[in-house]
Design a protein around this motif. Structure first.
Motif, short mmCIF file in Angstrom:
data_model
loop_
_atom_site.label_atom_id
_atom_site.label_comp_id
_atom_site.label_asym_id
_atom_site.label_seq_id
_atom_site.Cartn_x
_atom_site.Cartn_y
_atom_site.Cartn_z
N ILE A 125 0.89 -1.40 0.07
CA ILE A 125 0.03 0.02 0.05
C ILE A 125 0.69 1.11 -0.01
O ILE A 125 0.47 2.40 -0.59
CB ILE A 125 -1.02 0.17 1.04
N MET A 126 1.94 1.21 0.61
CA MET A 126 3.03 2.27 0.53
C MET A 126 3.39 2.70 -0.77
O MET A 126 3.35 3.87 -1.40
CB MET A 126 4.10 2.19 1.48
N MET A 127 4.13 1.48 -1.47
CA MET A 127 4.37 1.73 -2.79
C MET A 127 3.36 2.02 -4.03
O MET A 127 3.51 2.91 -4.76
CB MET A 127 5.27 0.60 -3.32
N ARG A 128 2.13 1.60 -3.86
CA ARG A 128 1.21 1.90 -4.39
C ARG A 128 0.57 3.41 -4.35
O ARG A 128 0.50 4.13 -5.40
CB ARG A 128 -0.23 1.21 -4.04
N SER A 129 0.74 3.86 -3.14
CA SER A 129 0.35 5.41 -2.94
C SER A 129 1.36 6.21 -3.71
O SER A 129 1.03 7.45 -4.06
CB SER A 129 0.26 5.49 -1.54
N VAL A 130 2.57 6.07 -3.59
CA VAL A 130 3.72 6.73 -4.14
C VAL A 130 3.67 6.81 -5.45
O VAL A 130 3.82 7.96 -6.11
CB VAL A 130 5.12 6.10 -3.62
N LEU A 131 3.39 5.61 -6.08
CA LEU A 131 3.10 5.58 -7.69
C LEU A 131 2.03 6.34 -8.22
O LEU A 131 1.91 6.71 -9.28
CB LEU A 131 3.03 4.12 -8.12
N MET A 132 0.92 6.42 -7.18
CA MET A 132 -0.54 6.98 -7.63
C MET A 132 -0.20 8.69 -7.53
O MET A 132 -0.70 9.47 -7.90
CB MET A 132 -1.44 6.82 -6.91
N VAL A 133 0.87 9.27 -6.98
CA VAL A 133 0.95 10.56 -6.65
C VAL A 133 0.96 11.37 -7.92
O VAL A 133 0.24 12.26 -8.35
CB VAL A 133 2.06 11.01 -5.80
N PRO A 134 1.90 11.05 -9.00
CA PRO A 134 1.76 12.01 -10.34
C PRO A 134 0.47 11.78 -10.84
O PRO A 134 0.09 12.71 -11.58
CB PRO A 134 3.26 11.14 -10.86
N LEU A 135 0.04 10.59 -10.83
CA LEU A 135 -1.30 10.34 -11.48
C LEU A 135 -2.59 11.21 -10.75
O LEU A 135 -3.57 12.06 -11.42
CB LEU A 135 -1.79 8.79 -11.47
N LEU A 136 -2.48 11.43 -9.67
CA LEU A 136 -3.46 12.21 -8.54
C LEU A 136 -3.37 13.68 -9.21
O LEU A 136 -4.10 14.35 -9.04
CB LEU A 136 -3.19 11.89 -7.22
N LEU A 137 -1.95 14.06 -9.41
CA LEU A 137 -1.68 15.38 -9.44
C LEU A 137 -2.21 15.93 -10.73
O LEU A 137 -2.38 16.88 -10.96
CB LEU A 137 -0.10 15.75 -9.40
N LEU B 240 -10.10 11.44 -2.67
CA LEU B 240 -9.28 10.28 -3.45
C LEU B 240 -8.06 10.63 -2.98
O LEU B 240 -7.13 9.51 -2.19
CB LEU B 240 -9.45 10.18 -4.74
N ALA B 241 -7.39 11.87 -2.93
CA ALA B 241 -5.88 12.05 -2.46
C ALA B 241 -5.82 11.88 -1.07
O ALA B 241 -4.68 11.48 -0.47
CB ALA B 241 -5.73 13.62 -2.85
N SER B 242 -6.80 12.24 -0.26
CA SER B 242 -6.67 12.12 1.21
C SER B 242 -6.48 10.49 1.42
O SER B 242 -5.78 10.06 2.30
CB SER B 242 -7.74 12.69 1.81
N ASN B 243 -7.40 9.67 0.97
CA ASN B 243 -7.26 8.35 1.27
C ASN B 243 -5.84 7.72 0.64
O ASN B 243 -5.45 6.91 1.54
CB ASN B 243 -8.15 7.59 0.67
#
Length: 299
Positions: free
Chosen positions: A43-55, A182-185
């Motif tokens: 879940i940590m790696m998944r969240s890090v990878l999603m950062v640019p997509l969320l931005l 979504l970003a908060s989660n």
């Protein structure tokens, strides 16, 4: 990019079915790394990878990243994060169909919380749906066969916390940007994953470790593609869910979410040969029928 406010039921159904198709597919591949890393690292790696997509989402006109009420959004994210940790964690010990069945008990818990805690009236149809859904859970998890354990009830705990987050979305977070929620989660999932890894580093479990207790592992190039698939696929799925709810009223849209309980087991059978007993299949349909009834009936 913006969507029309007018209702488009067919487009909404296609969007939700597409989202459930993606999620039902990608969650099967979690089995590719449950024996390699822990749920916390995942879940940590998944969240890090999603950062640019969320931005990138605000650039598409889907909303702002900044919530209006930080406390309410954080509390909702806490409940949803707990649900996702329990759901993903359960996938290290049971077939996807069983984990999904537990997670999708959430409408049953929504009715119970609204009736018992918030003192709202529960009509006979919803009471019947709760009973049918509960029997369905028993058929899927089959506690009389292997006995009740903490691992076996993890997905049901996920369903309860998912129900709390659903109620919080409507009652605490009305008017908040979907992107902010979504970003908060994702941020909280990343933090919880990192904290879990730190705890396992300070208090090592020992040589016998599993998906819940394995410490940080590096390098992980062999499983990185599957985590990237999860990050991209999850965001695509959430995007399509958002679009579905923008195109039609929630009571119509929610019914199609239960298609994941068909897509998920179907892909599990095609890709990994996972099968279910007849009673478990019946239980899955009972849970889906209960959730659909709760979504469609107001009493």
């Amino acid at each position: 990019m913006a969507f029309s406010d007018s209702n488009r039921p067919f487009a909404s159904a296609v969007s939700m079915l597409s989202a459930m198709f993606i999620i039902g597919l990608i969650d099967n591949f979690i089995a590719k790394f449950t024996g390699r890393i822990s749920v916390w690292q995942f879940i940590m790696m998944r969240s890090v990878l999603m950062v640019p997509l969320l931005l990138a989402l605000p650039l598409l006109g889907l909303g702002t990243l900044w919530p209006k009420r930080w406390g309410a959004v954080t509390a909702r994210s806490g409940a949803l994060t707990g649900a996702m940790v329990l759901y993903f964690g359960a996938l290290g010990f049971m077939p996807l169909a069983e984990a999904l069945a537990g997670l999708f008990t959430s409408p049953i818990f929504v009715v119970l919380i609204n009736g018992l805690v918030m003192k709202q009236r529960i009509g006979p149809w919803r009471i019947l749906a709760v009973v049918i859904g509960f029997v369905g859970v028993l058929l899927v998890l089959q506690p009389g066969v292997q006995g009740v354990s903490m691992l076996s009830i993890m997905p049901v705990g996920a369903g309860f916390l998912y129900a709390v987050s659903s109620i919080a979305t409507r009652s605490w977070c009305a008017g908040e940007s979907t992107v902010a929620l979504l970003a908060s989660n994702m941020m909280m999932l990343g933090i919880v994953g990192a904290v879990g890894l730190v705890i396992l580093y300070i208090i090592p479990v020992g040589p016998e470790v599993d998906f819940l207790t394995r410490p940080f592992v590096w390098p992980v190039w062999d499983v990185a593609p599957w985590i990237v698939l999860q990050a991209v696929g999850s965001l695509a799925g959430v995007f399509l869910i958002i679009r579905a709810y923008q195109l039609d009223v929630p009571t119509n849209v929610a019914v199609f979410e239960y298609s994941v309980m068909i897509f998920g087991p179907a892909f599990a059978w095609m890709l990994f040969g996972q099968t279910l007993e007849l009673m478990q299949i019946l239980g899955i349909f009972m849970i889906a029928a209960a959730g659909a009834t709760i979504a469609l009936r107001s009493a």
